[in-house]
Design a protein around this motif. Sequence first.
Motif, PDB file in Angstrom:
ATOM      1  N   SER A 110      47.701  27.760  24.448  1.00  0.00           N
ATOM      2  CA  SER A 110      48.168  29.148  24.419  1.00  0.00           C
ATOM      3  C   SER A 110      47.028  30.127  24.668  1.00  0.00           C
ATOM      4  N   ILE A 111      45.811  29.777  24.234  1.00  0.00           N
ATOM      5  CA  ILE A 111      44.651  30.644  24.474  1.00  0.00           C
ATOM      6  C   ILE A 111      44.387  30.773  25.967  1.00  0.00           C
ATOM      7  N   ASP A 112      44.487  29.650  26.682  1.00  0.00           N
ATOM      8  CA  ASP A 112      44.284  29.688  28.128  1.00  0.00           C
ATOM      9  C   ASP A 112      45.361  30.510  28.814  1.00  0.00           C
ATOM     10  N   VAL A 113      46.590  30.427  28.328  1.00  0.00           N
ATOM     11  CA  VAL A 113      47.689  31.209  28.902  1.00  0.00           C
ATOM     12  C   VAL A 113      47.435  32.701  28.716  1.00  0.00           C
ATOM     13  N   VAL A 114      47.084  33.106  27.488  1.00  0.00           N
ATOM     14  CA  VAL A 114      46.810  34.521  27.207  1.00  0.00           C
ATOM     15  C   VAL A 114      45.629  35.015  28.030  1.00  0.00           C
ATOM     16  N   LEU A 115      44.587  34.201  28.119  1.00  0.00           N
ATOM     17  CA  LEU A 115      43.408  34.573  28.896  1.00  0.00           C
ATOM     18  C   LEU A 115      43.756  34.736  30.372  1.00  0.00           C
ATOM     19  N   GLY A 116      44.581  33.833  30.882  1.00  0.00           N
ATOM     20  CA  GLY A 116      44.998  33.920  32.273  1.00  0.00           C
ATOM     21  C   GLY A 116      45.817  35.167  32.550  1.00  0.00           C
ATOM     22  N   ILE A 117      46.776  35.480  31.664  1.00  0.00           N
ATOM     23  CA  ILE A 117      47.617  36.662  31.847  1.00  0.00           C
ATOM     24  C   ILE A 117      46.784  37.940  31.768  1.00  0.00           C
ATOM     25  N   ALA A 118      45.896  38.025  30.774  1.00  0.00           N
ATOM     26  CA  ALA A 118      45.050  39.218  30.620  1.00  0.00           C
ATOM     27  C   ALA A 118      44.140  39.405  31.830  1.00  0.00           C
ATOM     28  N   SER A 119      43.583  38.310  32.324  1.00  0.00           N
ATOM     29  CA  SER A 119      42.711  38.382  33.508  1.00  0.00           C
ATOM     30  C   SER A 119      43.478  38.927  34.702  1.00  0.00           C
ATOM     31  N   CYS A 120      44.702  38.439  34.902  1.00  0.00           N
ATOM     32  CA  CYS A 120      45.518  38.897  36.026  1.00  0.00           C
ATOM     33  C   CYS A 120      45.858  40.385  35.903  1.00  0.00           C
ATOM     34  N   CYS A 121      46.242  40.814  34.708  1.00  0.00           N
ATOM     35  CA  CYS A 121      46.641  42.219  34.505  1.00  0.00           C
ATOM     36  C   CYS A 121      45.488  43.180  34.778  1.00  0.00           C
ATOM     37  N   PHE A 122      44.340  42.937  34.167  1.00  0.00           N
ATOM     38  CA  PHE A 122      43.216  43.858  34.333  1.00  0.00           C
ATOM     39  C   PHE A 122      42.607  43.771  35.732  1.00  0.00           C
ATOM     40  N   LEU A 123      42.630  42.581  36.329  1.00  0.00           N
ATOM     41  CA  LEU A 123      42.120  42.463  37.694  1.00  0.00           C
ATOM     42  C   LEU A 123      42.983  43.280  38.651  1.00  0.00           C
ATOM     43  N   SER A 124      44.296  43.225  38.468  1.00  0.00           N
ATOM     44  CA  SER A 124      45.191  43.999  39.326  1.00  0.00           C
ATOM     45  C   SER A 124      44.958  45.495  39.168  1.00  0.00           C
ATOM     46  N   LEU A 125      44.797  45.955  37.928  1.00  0.00           N
ATOM     47  CA  LEU A 125      44.524  47.375  37.699  1.00  0.00           C
ATOM     48  C   LEU A 125      43.188  47.799  38.314  1.00  0.00           C
ATOM     49  N   SER A 126      42.185  46.933  38.190  1.00  0.00           N
ATOM     50  CA  SER A 126      40.869  47.285  38.738  1.00  0.00           C
ATOM     51  C   SER A 126      40.931  47.422  40.256  1.00  0.00           C
ATOM     52  N   VAL A 127      41.721  46.574  40.911  1.00  0.00           N
ATOM     53  CA  VAL A 127      41.888  46.674  42.363  1.00  0.00           C
ATOM     54  C   VAL A 127      42.633  47.962  42.726  1.00  0.00           C
ATOM     55  N   TYR A 128      43.681  48.273  41.978  1.00  0.00           N
ATOM     56  CA  TYR A 128      44.467  49.496  42.213  1.00  0.00           C
ATOM     57  C   TYR A 128      43.591  50.741  42.103  1.00  0.00           C
ATOM     58  N   TYR A 129      42.882  50.863  40.987  1.00  0.00           N
ATOM     59  CA  TYR A 129      42.065  52.057  40.768  1.00  0.00           C
ATOM     60  C   TYR A 129      40.882  52.116  41.736  1.00  0.00           C
ATOM     61  N   GLY A 130      40.261  50.966  41.977  1.00  0.00           N
ATOM     62  CA  GLY A 130      39.126  50.937  42.899  1.00  0.00           C
ATOM     63  C   GLY A 130      39.524  51.332  44.305  1.00  0.00           C
ATOM     64  N   ASN A 131      40.627  50.775  44.800  1.00  0.00           N
ATOM     65  CA  ASN A 131      41.098  51.126  46.140  1.00  0.00           C
ATOM     66  C   ASN A 131      41.525  52.590  46.211  1.00  0.00           C
ATOM     67  N   LEU A 132      42.124  53.083  45.139  1.00  0.00           N
ATOM     68  CA  LEU A 132      42.549  54.481  45.116  1.00  0.00           C
ATOM     69  C   LEU A 132      41.354  55.413  45.260  1.00  0.00           C
ATOM     70  N   ILE A 133      40.289  55.128  44.523  1.00  0.00           N
ATOM     71  CA  ILE A 133      39.087  55.955  44.617  1.00  0.00           C
ATOM     72  C   ILE A 133      38.514  55.924  46.028  1.00  0.00           C
ATOM     73  N   LYS A 134      38.368  54.703  46.588  1.00  0.00           N
ATOM     74  CA  LYS A 134      37.777  54.578  47.921  1.00  0.00           C
ATOM     75  C   LYS A 134      38.623  55.274  48.981  1.00  0.00           C
ATOM     76  N   ASN A 135      39.943  55.126  48.893  1.00  0.00           N
ATOM     77  CA  ASN A 135      40.809  55.731  49.902  1.00  0.00           C
ATOM     78  C   ASN A 135      40.850  57.254  49.796  1.00  0.00           C
ATOM     79  N   LEU A 136      40.812  57.774  48.576  1.00  0.00           N
ATOM     80  CA  LEU A 136      40.786  59.226  48.419  1.00  0.00           C
ATOM     81  C   LEU A 136      39.480  59.814  48.944  1.00  0.00           C
ATOM     82  N   PHE A 137      38.381  59.123  48.722  1.00  0.00           N
ATOM     83  CA  PHE A 137      37.111  59.588  49.282  1.00  0.00           C
ATOM     84  C   PHE A 137      37.139  59.565  50.807  1.00  0.00           C
ATOM     85  N   GLN A 138      37.726  58.497  51.376  1.00  0.00           N
ATOM     86  CA  GLN A 138      37.813  58.415  52.831  1.00  0.00           C
ATOM     87  C   GLN A 138      38.696  59.531  53.380  1.00  0.00           C
TER      88      GLN A 138
END
Length: 415
Positions: A110-138
Amino acid sequence: MRNSKKYIYLFFLRSFSVLLMLGFNFYLIKNLADEAIGLFYLTMTMSYIGNAFVFVGCDLFIQRKLVYLQDDFSIHQESFFKFIFATSVIGILLITLFSSLFFISIQPSSIDVVLGIASCCFLSLSVYYGNLIKNLFQLANKQYKASFFQIFDACLKFSVFIYIFHTLQPDEKKVQVSILTYSVILVIVSLSFMLAAFKNNVEHKWRIDTIGQVTSRILPIGFSGVLNWVQLQGYRPYLAAIQAQKELGIVSYMTSLASTATASVLSVINQIAIPKIYQSSGEYIHFHLKVILFVSLIISVCSIPAGYLFFLMANKLSYTAYLYILPIGVLQEAVNAVIGAYTHVFNVRDNKLSVFVECSGLGSAVVIFSLLYDYMFGSDKVLLVCLAILVSQLTVCGYVIYKASKGYKCHVTRV
């Protein structure tokens, strides 16, 4: 002359970012087994569900709403961040649903499952926010800041992975703890950066008249993104499910190595082209496609000798048997750049974005057929996946260019 200096400066900034990313890939392959590399890319794939269905469309919607950033670089911050929060919640719910179903079936605890889900959630948000910043600057013609943010992103990832790789065991824990730590930090920095970077314009309200106006722009891109996910990354959960982690690691690493290098080069071109596409109402696309083709051909030719030297230095000569994958990875990213360019064209011209659902549907159908063939009859999994990616990308690219050449235009309500 001034523009020439600007482009040269951007090229050197992006080249430094490329070196950082190649260094990260070198470090990854030197310190992880093929199976752990497969887990790294599998986590990235599962995290992309939110980006594919929600975040990419939201990013395009925001770009179209904030064209006036070119003039005063200001937004109504409260309304802007309410929109970011609402879309983030929707994306996280989708990622949690899909990733939990998948990780429960393959993770032993269960620890691996929670770790996997949390990694996916925050990684997706980091890509969203990072791309948003770069595209707005462009969009605001501040390409230097977009490049500096990419360099910061690469440095952060490299630093976090080096630190955790030297403090944790085993490899599987290293991978997901590193992804989670890096993503959490990038999410916090990105939100802080957006608050500090954009002036608060209290006079200009962020108005969204109806939910239908938002969904009419986001949903076609969302469905297209999910189908594109099936097309280009669907083989990863399939290979993981049939316990072919080694093949998963090899194909994912080789295609990602080539596509990352290609994307790094093409992003410099995109930083210059995206504002011009919007300013010219899409007419700049013709010259932009010629540049993408020329650059991609050069990278394809250079990829095999460069790849051989890369794996020789990494002491991974077993990977040299798969050097033919590198040009396929270059082509994969080149077609993605073409699709991305036409997305901006259709976006600025108010064309019906469902054309991207159609083309992605064709591409995903090719891949699904290939995976079904492997499941029923068996095959050389690495070769089959590569051929599926190649044929599907050519199919998608051809279809989009065909539709554009036929003047595929259909009016939808302006947002």
